[in-house]
Design an enzyme around this catalytic site. Sequence first.
Site, PDB file in Angstrom:
ATOM      1  N   GLY A 130       2.186   2.668  10.864  1.00  6.18           N
ATOM      2  CA  GLY A 130       3.117   3.788  10.733  1.00  6.18           C
ATOM      3  C   GLY A 130       3.821   4.163  12.029  1.00  6.18           C
ATOM      4  O   GLY A 130       4.435   5.225  12.117  1.00  6.18           O
ATOM      5  N   ASN A 138       0.870  -1.180   0.000  1.00  8.45           N
ATOM      6  CA  ASN A 138       0.000   0.000   0.000  1.00  8.45           C
ATOM      7  C   ASN A 138       0.908   1.232   0.000  1.00  8.45           C
ATOM      8  O   ASN A 138       1.457   1.593   1.034  1.00  8.45           O
ATOM      9  CB  ASN A 138      -0.901  -0.016   1.240  1.00  8.45           C
ATOM     10  CG  ASN A 138      -1.789   1.228   1.315  1.00  8.45           C
ATOM     11  OD1 ASN A 138      -1.811   2.033   0.391  1.00  8.45           O
ATOM     12  ND2 ASN A 138      -2.519   1.373   2.420  1.00  8.45           N
ATOM     13  N   TRP A 139       1.055   1.825  -1.171  1.00  7.05           N
ATOM     14  CA  TRP A 139       1.957   2.973  -1.292  1.00  7.05           C
ATOM     15  C   TRP A 139       1.348   4.251  -0.709  1.00  7.05           C
ATOM     16  O   TRP A 139       2.031   5.270  -0.605  1.00  7.05           O
ATOM     17  CB  TRP A 139       2.311   3.223  -2.770  1.00  7.05           C
ATOM     18  CG  TRP A 139       3.298   2.258  -3.343  1.00  7.05           C
ATOM     19  CD1 TRP A 139       3.780   1.114  -2.770  1.00  7.05           C
ATOM     20  CD2 TRP A 139       3.948   2.359  -4.624  1.00  7.05           C
ATOM     21  NE1 TRP A 139       4.682   0.499  -3.611  1.00  7.05           N
ATOM     22  CE2 TRP A 139       4.799   1.245  -4.757  1.00  7.05           C
ATOM     23  CE3 TRP A 139       3.882   3.271  -5.678  1.00  7.05           C
ATOM     24  CZ2 TRP A 139       5.581   1.026  -5.888  1.00  7.05           C
ATOM     25  CZ3 TRP A 139       4.663   3.061  -6.809  1.00  7.05           C
ATOM     26  CH2 TRP A 139       5.502   1.954  -6.915  1.00  7.05           C
ATOM     27  N   LYS A 140       0.043   4.191  -0.380  1.00  3.18           N
ATOM     28  CA  LYS A 140      -0.659   5.401   0.115  1.00  3.18           C
ATOM     29  C   LYS A 140      -0.417   6.553  -0.871  1.00  3.18           C
ATOM     30  O   LYS A 140      -0.389   6.295  -2.074  1.00  3.18           O
ATOM     31  CB  LYS A 140      -0.218   5.701   1.551  1.00  3.18           C
ATOM     32  CG  LYS A 140      -0.357   4.450   2.449  1.00  3.18           C
ATOM     33  CD  LYS A 140      -0.172   4.703   3.903  1.00  3.18           C
ATOM     34  CE  LYS A 140      -0.342   3.389   4.667  1.00  3.18           C
ATOM     35  NZ  LYS A 140      -0.263   3.543   6.113  1.00  3.18           N
ATOM     36  N   GLU A 195      -5.483  -4.867  10.662  1.00  2.00           N
ATOM     37  CA  GLU A 195      -4.508  -3.776  10.796  1.00  2.00           C
ATOM     38  C   GLU A 195      -4.820  -2.986  12.066  1.00  2.00           C
ATOM     39  O   GLU A 195      -5.612  -2.026  12.030  1.00  2.00           O
ATOM     40  CB  GLU A 195      -4.628  -2.807   9.609  1.00  2.00           C
ATOM     41  CG  GLU A 195      -4.147  -3.355   8.293  1.00  2.00           C
ATOM     42  CD  GLU A 195      -3.534  -2.251   7.406  1.00  2.00           C
ATOM     43  OE1 GLU A 195      -2.403  -2.434   6.985  1.00  2.00           O
ATOM     44  OE2 GLU A 195      -4.183  -1.228   7.185  1.00  2.00           O
ATOM     45  N   GLY A 235       2.929  -0.945   4.379  1.00  2.00           N
ATOM     46  CA  GLY A 235       2.910   0.486   4.067  1.00  2.00           C
ATOM     47  C   GLY A 235       4.316   0.998   3.821  1.00  2.00           C
ATOM     48  O   GLY A 235       4.905   0.772   2.762  1.00  2.00           O
ATOM     49  N   GLY A 236       4.882   1.660   4.835  1.00  2.00           N
ATOM     50  CA  GLY A 236       6.187   2.310   4.714  1.00  2.00           C
ATOM     51  C   GLY A 236       7.274   1.451   4.072  1.00  2.00           C
ATOM     52  O   GLY A 236       7.992   1.907   3.174  1.00  2.00           O
ATOM     53  N   GLU A 251      -7.001   4.899   7.692  1.00  2.00           N
ATOM     54  CA  GLU A 251      -6.779   6.307   7.328  1.00  2.00           C
ATOM     55  C   GLU A 251      -8.008   6.886   6.638  1.00  2.00           C
ATOM     56  O   GLU A 251      -8.338   8.057   6.814  1.00  2.00           O
ATOM     57  CB  GLU A 251      -5.524   6.429   6.444  1.00  2.00           C
ATOM     58  CG  GLU A 251      -4.268   6.272   7.284  1.00  2.00           C
ATOM     59  CD  GLU A 251      -3.062   5.725   6.537  1.00  2.00           C
ATOM     60  OE1 GLU A 251      -3.045   5.733   5.296  1.00  2.00           O
ATOM     61  OE2 GLU A 251      -2.116   5.278   7.231  1.00  2.00           O
ATOM     62  N   HIS A 303      -9.650   1.233   4.843  1.00  2.00           N
ATOM     63  CA  HIS A 303      -8.380   1.467   5.554  1.00  2.00           C
ATOM     64  C   HIS A 303      -8.629   2.455   6.696  1.00  2.00           C
ATOM     65  O   HIS A 303      -9.430   3.383   6.556  1.00  2.00           O
ATOM     66  CB  HIS A 303      -7.334   2.009   4.574  1.00  2.00           C
ATOM     67  CG  HIS A 303      -5.957   1.987   5.160  1.00  2.00           C
ATOM     68  ND1 HIS A 303      -5.528   2.958   6.031  1.00  2.00           N
ATOM     69  CD2 HIS A 303      -4.937   1.107   5.019  1.00  2.00           C
ATOM     70  CE1 HIS A 303      -4.286   2.672   6.403  1.00  2.00           C
ATOM     71  NE2 HIS A 303      -3.909   1.550   5.815  1.00  2.00           N
ATOM     72  N   SER A 328       3.284  -1.756  10.486  1.00  2.00           N
ATOM     73  CA  SER A 328       4.731  -1.772  10.735  1.00  2.00           C
ATOM     74  C   SER A 328       5.401  -3.095  10.351  1.00  2.00           C
ATOM     75  O   SER A 328       6.316  -3.560  11.038  1.00  2.00           O
ATOM     76  CB  SER A 328       5.029  -1.408  12.197  1.00  2.00           C
ATOM     77  OG  SER A 328       4.605  -0.087  12.466  1.00  2.00           O
TER      78      SER A 328
HETATM   79  P1  13P Z   1       2.887   0.724   7.771  1.00  2.00           P
HETATM   80  O1  13P Z   1       3.444  -0.553   7.216  1.00  2.00           O
HETATM   81  O2  13P Z   1       3.628   1.947   7.313  1.00  2.00           O
HETATM   82  O3  13P Z   1       2.719   0.660   9.257  1.00  2.00           O
HETATM   83  O4  13P Z   1       1.417   0.894   7.156  1.00  2.00           O
HETATM   84  C1  13P Z   1       0.533  -0.165   7.252  1.00  2.00           C
HETATM   85  C2  13P Z   1      -0.643   0.131   6.414  1.00  2.00           C
HETATM   86  O5  13P Z   1      -1.395   1.040   6.698  1.00  2.00           O
HETATM   87  C3  13P Z   1      -0.857  -0.705   5.230  1.00  2.00           C
HETATM   88  O6  13P Z   1      -2.124  -0.529   4.712  1.00  2.00           O
END
Ligand code: 13P
Length: 248
Positions: A172, A9-11, A166, A232-233, A95, A93, A211
């Site tokens: 994050g 997930n590159w956001k 999640e 994510g990150g 977010e 998600h 994470s």
């Molecule tokens: P991180 O891996 O940066 O914690 O993000 C997780 C995420 O929100 C994947 O959808």
Amino acid sequence: MKNKLIIANWKSNPIKRNDGEKLLKNLVQTIKTNNKVIICPPTIFLSHFLNLFSPYFQFGVQNCYSKDKGPYTGEISPKMVQDIGCKYVIIGHSERRSLFNETDEDINLKLIEILNTTKITPILCIGESREERAQKKTYSIIKQQIKSDLKNVDKNKIKNIIIAYEPIWAIGTGIYAHEQEIVDAKNSIVKILCDIYGDIGRKIRIVYGGSVNAQNIESILKNADMNGVLVGGASLKPKEFSFIANFK
Ligand code: 13P
């Protein structure tokens, strides 16, 4: 170990399409795996990446709307997502729930539209906040989310969904859920799904997100035996993401 789902997930990253292209070129060189690698970049770059990289990766979007077409400025529909060649969509998600006020009702309508009008696989995100965990409400929050998000979803279509556990406190933050916490959440999700759908509940794939990195991937995929990860990150770091994707 069975083949796993490795979902990136590159956001809202990167800003430049060219940087995304470089990252994908790098991954093509370094990822050699039987795992299924699914990249979810910003939607505006998708057609370009699909043209160049669809022989190597599957692609998905990070959101979509609950109508197929019409006067909904700024929204894209599941049918449009399917039309450009995407096979996955992340839904609900945290977010989107917290920053864009998406409710379980919105998420439910999106899931129904996706499942009724396309062959796209929805990746439904659920999970509790830090306060909810501290108050020992994890099970009730997960149950409430599953019940409301999947309300009226056809039993025959339920197998096509992927559930992403999640926990919000792990997203994050660099703080990830430990093996036992992940196993407990997975068992809770399976129980809730089986209570609603019977044995089909056991067939639904459950991935973990929050994470995920090169250090904890073994504990998540091997020890906790999750069906995959939502990253994510770390998915923006080529070396680290290749290590995660190549894990076996
Ligand atoms: P991180 O891996 O940066 O914690 O993000 C997780 C995420 O929100 C994947 O959808």
